[in-house]
Design a protein around this motif. Structure first.
Motif, PDB file in Angstrom:
ATOM      1  N   UNK A   1     -34.117  76.859 101.522  1.00 52.48           N
ATOM      2  CA  UNK A   1     -33.726  75.503 101.142  1.00 52.48           C
ATOM      3  C   UNK A   1     -32.741  74.945 102.171  1.00 52.48           C
ATOM      4  N   UNK A   2     -33.000  73.721 102.581  1.00 48.71           N
ATOM      5  CA  UNK A   2     -32.147  73.030 103.548  1.00 48.71           C
ATOM      6  C   UNK A   2     -31.996  71.572 103.110  1.00 48.71           C
ATOM      7  N   UNK A   3     -30.920  70.950 103.550  1.00 49.08           N
ATOM      8  CA  UNK A   3     -30.710  69.521 103.284  1.00 49.08           C
ATOM      9  C   UNK A   3     -30.467  68.829 104.621  1.00 49.08           C
ATOM     10  N   UNK A   4     -31.158  67.717 104.891  1.00 48.05           N
ATOM     11  CA  UNK A   4     -30.883  66.984 106.135  1.00 48.05           C
ATOM     12  C   UNK A   4     -29.404  66.607 106.219  1.00 48.05           C
ATOM     13  N   UNK A   5     -28.808  66.849 107.360  1.00 55.37           N
ATOM     14  CA  UNK A   5     -27.387  66.607 107.523  1.00 55.37           C
ATOM     15  C   UNK A   5     -27.017  65.152 107.215  1.00 55.37           C
ATOM     16  N   UNK A   6     -27.868  64.218 107.620  1.00 53.90           N
ATOM     17  CA  UNK A   6     -27.552  62.803 107.399  1.00 53.90           C
ATOM     18  C   UNK A   6     -27.429  62.482 105.913  1.00 53.90           C
ATOM     19  N   UNK A   7     -28.244  63.136 105.090  1.00 54.92           N
ATOM     20  CA  UNK A   7     -28.176  62.942 103.636  1.00 54.92           C
ATOM     21  C   UNK A   7     -26.966  63.660 103.057  1.00 54.92           C
ATOM     22  N   UNK A   8     -26.810  64.913 103.453  1.00 55.95           N
ATOM     23  CA  UNK A   8     -25.740  65.757 102.911  1.00 55.95           C
ATOM     24  C   UNK A   8     -24.360  65.127 103.104  1.00 55.95           C
ATOM     25  N   UNK A   9     -24.111  64.671 104.320  1.00 60.82           N
ATOM     26  CA  UNK A   9     -22.788  64.151 104.657  1.00 60.82           C
ATOM     27  C   UNK A   9     -22.736  62.623 104.721  1.00 60.82           C
ATOM     28  N   UNK A  10     -23.805  61.950 104.221  1.00 63.53           N
ATOM     29  CA  UNK A  10     -23.846  60.492 104.202  1.00 63.53           C
ATOM     30  C   UNK A  10     -23.475  59.920 105.563  1.00 63.53           C
ATOM     31  N   UNK A  11     -24.292  60.330 106.565  1.00 66.07           N
ATOM     32  CA  UNK A  11     -24.063  59.865 107.948  1.00 66.07           C
ATOM     33  C   UNK A  11     -22.640  60.142 108.423  1.00 66.07           C
ATOM     34  N   UNK A  12     -22.178  61.353 108.104  1.00 63.31           N
ATOM     35  CA  UNK A  12     -20.878  61.901 108.535  1.00 63.31           C
ATOM     36  C   UNK A  12     -19.671  61.335 107.781  1.00 63.31           C
ATOM     37  N   UNK A  13     -19.877  60.403 106.850  1.00 66.34           N
ATOM     38  CA  UNK A  13     -18.735  59.869 106.092  1.00 66.34           C
ATOM     39  C   UNK A  13     -18.083  60.950 105.229  1.00 66.34           C
TER      40      UNK A  13
ATOM     41  N   UNK B   1     -35.006  70.320 100.985  1.00 67.92           N
ATOM     42  CA  UNK B   1     -36.365  70.565 101.456  1.00 67.92           C
ATOM     43  C   UNK B   1     -36.535  72.061 101.675  1.00 67.92           C
ATOM     44  N   UNK B   2     -37.781  72.504 101.781  1.00 70.01           N
ATOM     45  CA  UNK B   2     -38.056  73.921 102.014  1.00 70.01           C
ATOM     46  C   UNK B   2     -38.661  74.060 103.404  1.00 70.01           C
ATOM     47  N   UNK B   3     -37.974  74.825 104.255  1.00 74.39           N
ATOM     48  CA  UNK B   3     -38.394  74.966 105.659  1.00 74.39           C
ATOM     49  C   UNK B   3     -38.393  76.442 106.066  1.00 74.39           C
ATOM     50  N   UNK B   4     -39.108  76.728 107.152  1.00 72.35           N
ATOM     51  CA  UNK B   4     -39.133  78.091 107.700  1.00 72.35           C
ATOM     52  C   UNK B   4     -37.792  78.390 108.364  1.00 72.35           C
TER      53      UNK B   4
END
Length: 203
Positions: free
Chosen positions: A9-21, A46-49
């Motif tokens: 399981x991974x989360x896109x950084x832009x979503x996780x940190x709200x574009x670094x805010x 998301x699920x990634x290798x």
């Protein structure tokens, strides 16, 4: 199966940190507003290798990281031996038991995904059955973007009080454990970065 073929399981950084805010380094409690906002994004995982994610800082791999305390107030410290999966952490001490998280088909919520993954790691690494991890408590996050390991991982931090005699190392080629008084740890140099950051925050 190679560890690099594991689906995690991974989360896109832009979503996780709200574009670094909401970006942070160190320990972040679940009680604050920023911690709550980051937690809300976890359901968008998301699920990634794993092999594709290890050097891709546009995603954060979710890692369960559980601190264990016994009834005498001592904390579990373990040394990572050369048989462990993450060669970049060999030879370092840690206070967190855990690992990568996998998708849980049919899970009712992100809370269930996090809990089941944390419980699985506790059972696999130190023999704690699900029945003995019911008091698992989510306490926050740990993040460190200053090194190549930390840059691609986010620790989801738990705490649990256990009976020392229920804890045994299952992976003797990867871990060696001991119980220590938290206040007796004065030098963090031998600890992996996440553990050092948590010990500093909890002092």
């Amino acid at each position: 199966m190679s560890k690099f073929d594991e689906m995690i399981t991974v989360v896109p950084r832009t979503i996780l940190f709200n574009n670094e805010k909401n970006q942070f380094n160190g320990f972040l409690s679940n009680n604050g507003q920023k911690g709550s906002k980051i937690f809300e994004t976890l359901s968008q995982y998301e699920v990634k290798r794993r092999g594709d994610m290890e050097e891709d800082p546009t995603y954060k791999q979710l890692i369960s990281y559980c601190l264990l305390q016994n009834e005498e107030g001592q904390i579990l410290v373990y040394d990572r031996l050369s048989g462990g999966g993450e060669s970049r952490l060999h030879g370092q001490s840690s206070i967190g038991v855990g690992g990568h998280m996998n998708d849980i088909v049919g899970a009712a919520s992100i809370n269930e995904v996090l809990r089941i993954n944390a419980q699985r790691e506790l059972e696999e690494e130190i023999g704690l059955s699900e029945q003995k991890t019911q008091n698992l408590q989510y306490i926050g996050f740990i993040n460190d973007d200053t090194n190549e390991v930390g840059e691609v991982h986010l620790g989801v931090l738990f705490k649990i009080t256990v009976d020392s005699k229920d804890v045994e190392v299952k992976e003797t080629d990867t871990l060696k454990i001991k119980w220590v008084e938290q206040g007796s740890i004065e030098n963090y140099d031998d600890f992996e970065t996440w553990s050092a950051l948590i010990l500093e925050a909890l002092q």
